[in-house]
Structures are given as C-alpha cells and as structure tokens.
Design a protein around this motif. Structure first.
Motif, PDB file in Angstrom:
ATOM      1  N   THR A 172       8.562 -11.405 -48.559  1.00 30.15           N
ATOM      2  CA  THR A 172       7.696 -11.058 -49.674  1.00 30.15           C
ATOM      3  C   THR A 172       6.263 -11.381 -49.291  1.00 30.15           C
ATOM      4  OG1 THR A 172       9.467 -11.576 -51.228  1.00 30.15           O
ATOM      5  CG2 THR A 172       7.234 -11.427 -52.122  1.00 30.15           C
ATOM      6  N   TYR A 173       5.398 -10.420 -49.497  1.00 29.50           N
ATOM      7  CA  TYR A 173       3.988 -10.570 -49.182  1.00 29.50           C
ATOM      8  C   TYR A 173       3.169 -10.306 -50.433  1.00 29.50           C
ATOM      9  CZ  TYR A 173       5.542 -10.089 -44.352  1.00 29.50           C
ATOM     10  OH  TYR A 173       6.181 -10.262 -43.157  1.00 29.50           O
ATOM     11  N   PHE A 174       2.019 -10.958 -50.506  1.00 32.12           N
ATOM     12  CA  PHE A 174       1.065 -10.670 -51.564  1.00 32.12           C
ATOM     13  C   PHE A 174      -0.057  -9.856 -50.939  1.00 32.12           C
ATOM     14  CE2 PHE A 174      -2.914 -11.427 -53.776  1.00 32.12           C
ATOM     15  CZ  PHE A 174      -2.555 -11.084 -55.078  1.00 32.12           C
ATOM     16  N   GLY A 219      -3.972  -7.260 -57.460  1.00 35.29           N
ATOM     17  CA  GLY A 219      -3.009  -7.508 -56.386  1.00 35.29           C
ATOM     18  C   GLY A 219      -1.591  -7.431 -56.892  1.00 35.29           C
ATOM     19  N   ALA A 220      -0.660  -7.510 -55.981  1.00 36.53           N
ATOM     20  CA  ALA A 220       0.766  -7.449 -56.297  1.00 36.53           C
ATOM     21  C   ALA A 220       1.555  -7.998 -55.112  1.00 36.53           C
ATOM     22  CB  ALA A 220       1.178  -6.004 -56.588  1.00 36.53           C
ATOM     23  N   THR A 221       2.859  -8.080 -55.275  1.00 33.89           N
ATOM     24  CA  THR A 221       3.728  -8.486 -54.173  1.00 33.89           C
ATOM     25  C   THR A 221       4.404  -7.252 -53.596  1.00 33.89           C
ATOM     26  OG1 THR A 221       5.548  -8.963 -55.695  1.00 33.89           O
ATOM     27  CG2 THR A 221       4.143 -10.809 -55.045  1.00 33.89           C
ATOM     28  N   LEU A 222       4.814  -7.375 -52.345  1.00 34.11           N
ATOM     29  CA  LEU A 222       5.438  -6.284 -51.616  1.00 34.11           C
ATOM     30  C   LEU A 222       6.575  -6.851 -50.793  1.00 34.11           C
ATOM     31  CD1 LEU A 222       5.297  -3.318 -50.407  1.00 34.11           C
ATOM     32  CD2 LEU A 222       3.792  -4.316 -48.673  1.00 34.11           C
ATOM     33  N   GLU A 223       7.723  -6.217 -50.840  1.00 33.64           N
ATOM     34  CA  GLU A 223       8.871  -6.610 -50.022  1.00 33.64           C
ATOM     35  C   GLU A 223       8.862  -5.795 -48.737  1.00 33.64           C
ATOM     36  OE1 GLU A 223      11.415  -8.835 -50.862  1.00 33.64           O
ATOM     37  OE2 GLU A 223      10.435  -9.349 -52.742  1.00 33.64           O
ATOM     38  N   LYS A 224       8.986  -6.477 -47.592  1.00 33.18           N
ATOM     39  CA  LYS A 224       9.073  -5.789 -46.313  1.00 33.18           C
ATOM     40  C   LYS A 224       9.947  -6.609 -45.384  1.00 33.18           C
ATOM     41  CE  LYS A 224       6.484  -3.922 -42.492  1.00 33.18           C
ATOM     42  NZ  LYS A 224       5.236  -3.828 -41.785  1.00 33.18           N
ATOM     43  N   LEU A 259       5.980 -18.879 -63.461  1.00 38.12           N
ATOM     44  CA  LEU A 259       6.837 -19.699 -62.596  1.00 38.12           C
ATOM     45  C   LEU A 259       8.192 -19.046 -62.359  1.00 38.12           C
ATOM     46  CD1 LEU A 259       5.494 -23.061 -63.814  1.00 38.12           C
ATOM     47  CD2 LEU A 259       5.428 -22.216 -61.470  1.00 38.12           C
ATOM     48  N   ASP A 260       8.679 -18.259 -63.303  1.00 37.34           N
ATOM     49  CA  ASP A 260       9.879 -17.447 -63.044  1.00 37.34           C
ATOM     50  C   ASP A 260       9.602 -16.471 -61.901  1.00 37.34           C
ATOM     51  OD1 ASP A 260      11.418 -18.642 -65.041  1.00 37.34           O
ATOM     52  OD2 ASP A 260      10.976 -17.080 -66.532  1.00 37.34           O
ATOM     53  N   ALA A 261       8.429 -15.843 -61.929  1.00 34.20           N
ATOM     54  CA  ALA A 261       8.057 -14.911 -60.862  1.00 34.20           C
ATOM     55  C   ALA A 261       7.915 -15.649 -59.531  1.00 34.20           C
ATOM     56  CB  ALA A 261       6.765 -14.187 -61.227  1.00 34.20           C
ATOM     57  N   CYS A 262       7.367 -16.861 -59.569  1.00 30.07           N
ATOM     58  CA  CYS A 262       7.239 -17.659 -58.347  1.00 30.07           C
ATOM     59  C   CYS A 262       8.616 -18.003 -57.780  1.00 30.07           C
ATOM     60  CB  CYS A 262       6.449 -18.937 -58.616  1.00 30.07           C
ATOM     61  SG  CYS A 262       4.706 -18.668 -58.954  1.00 30.07           S
ATOM     62  N   ALA A 263       9.555 -18.312 -58.665  1.00 25.17           N
ATOM     63  CA  ALA A 263      10.909 -18.635 -58.209  1.00 25.17           C
ATOM     64  C   ALA A 263      11.560 -17.419 -57.557  1.00 25.17           C
ATOM     65  CB  ALA A 263      11.752 -19.144 -59.376  1.00 25.17           C
ATOM     66  N   ALA A 264      11.195 -16.239 -58.000  1.00 27.86           N
ATOM     67  CA  ALA A 264      11.759 -15.021 -57.410  1.00 27.86           C
ATOM     68  C   ALA A 264      11.239 -14.782 -55.984  1.00 27.86           C
ATOM     69  CB  ALA A 264      11.443 -13.819 -58.291  1.00 27.86           C
ATOM     70  N   THR A 286      14.077 -23.068 -57.498  1.00 25.52           N
ATOM     71  CA  THR A 286      14.397 -23.010 -58.926  1.00 25.52           C
ATOM     72  C   THR A 286      14.488 -24.409 -59.532  1.00 25.52           C
ATOM     73  OG1 THR A 286      15.558 -20.940 -58.546  1.00 25.52           O
ATOM     74  CG2 THR A 286      16.006 -22.056 -60.614  1.00 25.52           C
ATOM     75  N   ALA A 287      14.979 -25.360 -58.765  1.00 28.31           N
ATOM     76  CA  ALA A 287      15.119 -26.732 -59.260  1.00 28.31           C
ATOM     77  C   ALA A 287      13.767 -27.369 -59.608  1.00 28.31           C
ATOM     78  CB  ALA A 287      15.837 -27.591 -58.217  1.00 28.31           C
TER      79      ALA A 287
END
Length: 186
Positions: free
Chosen positions: A18-20, A9-14, A140-145, A150-151
């Motif tokens: 953001t969708y997985f 799987g991956a993420t997609l911007e639309k 978690l960096d990817a999750c923050a994106a 971020t906090a």
C-alpha cells in the motif's frame, strides 16, 4: 477535515503493498525552493497556527522549510510530506504514544520558530477540539487497513482524542520552542 492546504491524496495498492500518493501541485517540475518561514508567518499568521497545531496533533517532526511551499506572488501555501507523522513503521506504537504524551511532537518546526502572535491560535485550537470522535475512530480504522496493528487502534484513538484537548497546555508548557511568541497570552 481541518481545511488545511494539503494537496489531495489517496492510497494505492500495488504488488500487495500500500502506497500513499498526492497530486503534484508543482507545475514547473523542478525541486521546490526552500521557503522563508518568517515570510509565511508574516503573510498568514492564522494559517501558520493551523499548520503548527496540526503538526503537534499528528506528531509531525519534519516540518522544515522544504516540507512547505509558498508562492510569494499569490501568497498561497501548501503543506506536504507528512511521512514522519504519528507512528513510524519500525517503531513501538505504545512506546511512541507514551513518550509523546504532553510533548510538542515536533523538532525544530520552521513556523514555530517564527510565530510571533497568538492571532489564529484560538480558532485552530477550537477547530481541532471539535474533531468528532467518530472521525478519529474512522481514520484509525483506515490506518489499521494499511498496517496499524489492530490491537493498538484503541490506544491510538484515545491518544489523539486526548491530544485534541491538550494542545493549548502543551504550547504553554513549551514556550521555549516558540522563541518569538509573547510569553503571556493576551
């Protein structure tokens, strides 16, 4: 990273959302039939422990008999639908982490109800214990994106790193959720 049988799987911007998505492994195009969890445990108790411990790690409270696929002719297992794992979009991150600390993190997990051996537990527990901290930080960096505040990234990383080390204690403290598992570990 853990080599569990998940569709890629991956993420997609639309439209600024953001969708997985994951690849569809269901070539028949029909709804997958509910699985028999006892058949999965009987076929591969070692992998069953991998799925159980992973779901504990990520607080996946939705591993029921339709969120796992099992092809009885090939004995191939696929786990899917992790949409209820870890944090909910409308939930309070710090409250979720605090209330989940030391708990199983899943409801009536279909495989936990059927697992009747410790065969495979040590292998998967050790594998999870060896997840590098830099990998957790990177996830978690990817999750923050894609929306994790971020906090709260540091608190989430600390929670997961600690949880990697506590899964055995959590299982032993919650043996009632594993009704077929021997109460004494060999």
């Amino acid at each position: 990273m853990l080599l569990l049988p998940c569709p890629p799987g991956a993420t997609l911007e639309k439209s600024a959302e953001t969708y997985f998505f994951s690849l569809d492994f269901n070539l028949a195009g029909q709804a997958l039939p509910p699985v028999n969890p006892s058949a999965i445990v009987a076929s591969d108790p070692r992998l069953s422990w991998g799925i159980i411990l992973f779901d504990m790690l990520v607080l996946n409270g939705d591993r029921h008999h339709q969120n796992i696929a099992y092809d009885s002719s090939t004995q191939r297992i696929q786990i899917l639908d992790h949409s209820h794992a870890f944090l909910r979009p409308s939930g309070d991150v710090l409250v979720t982490l605090a209330t989940s600390d030391g708990k199983l993190g899943f409801g009536g997990h279909c495989l936990a109800q059927e697992i009747d051996t410790y065969d495979g537990f040590e292998t998967w527990n050790n594998r999870i214990n060896q997840i590098p901290h830099y990998f957790i930080d990177g996830v978690l960096d990817a999750c923050a994106a894609v929306g994790l505040p971020t906090a709260h990234k540091g608190a989430c990383a600390d929670f997961i790193k600690k949880r990697c080390q506590e899964l055995e204690v959590i299982v032993q403290s919650n043996l009632a959720s594993f009704p077929k598992l021997p109460k004494a570990k060999p």
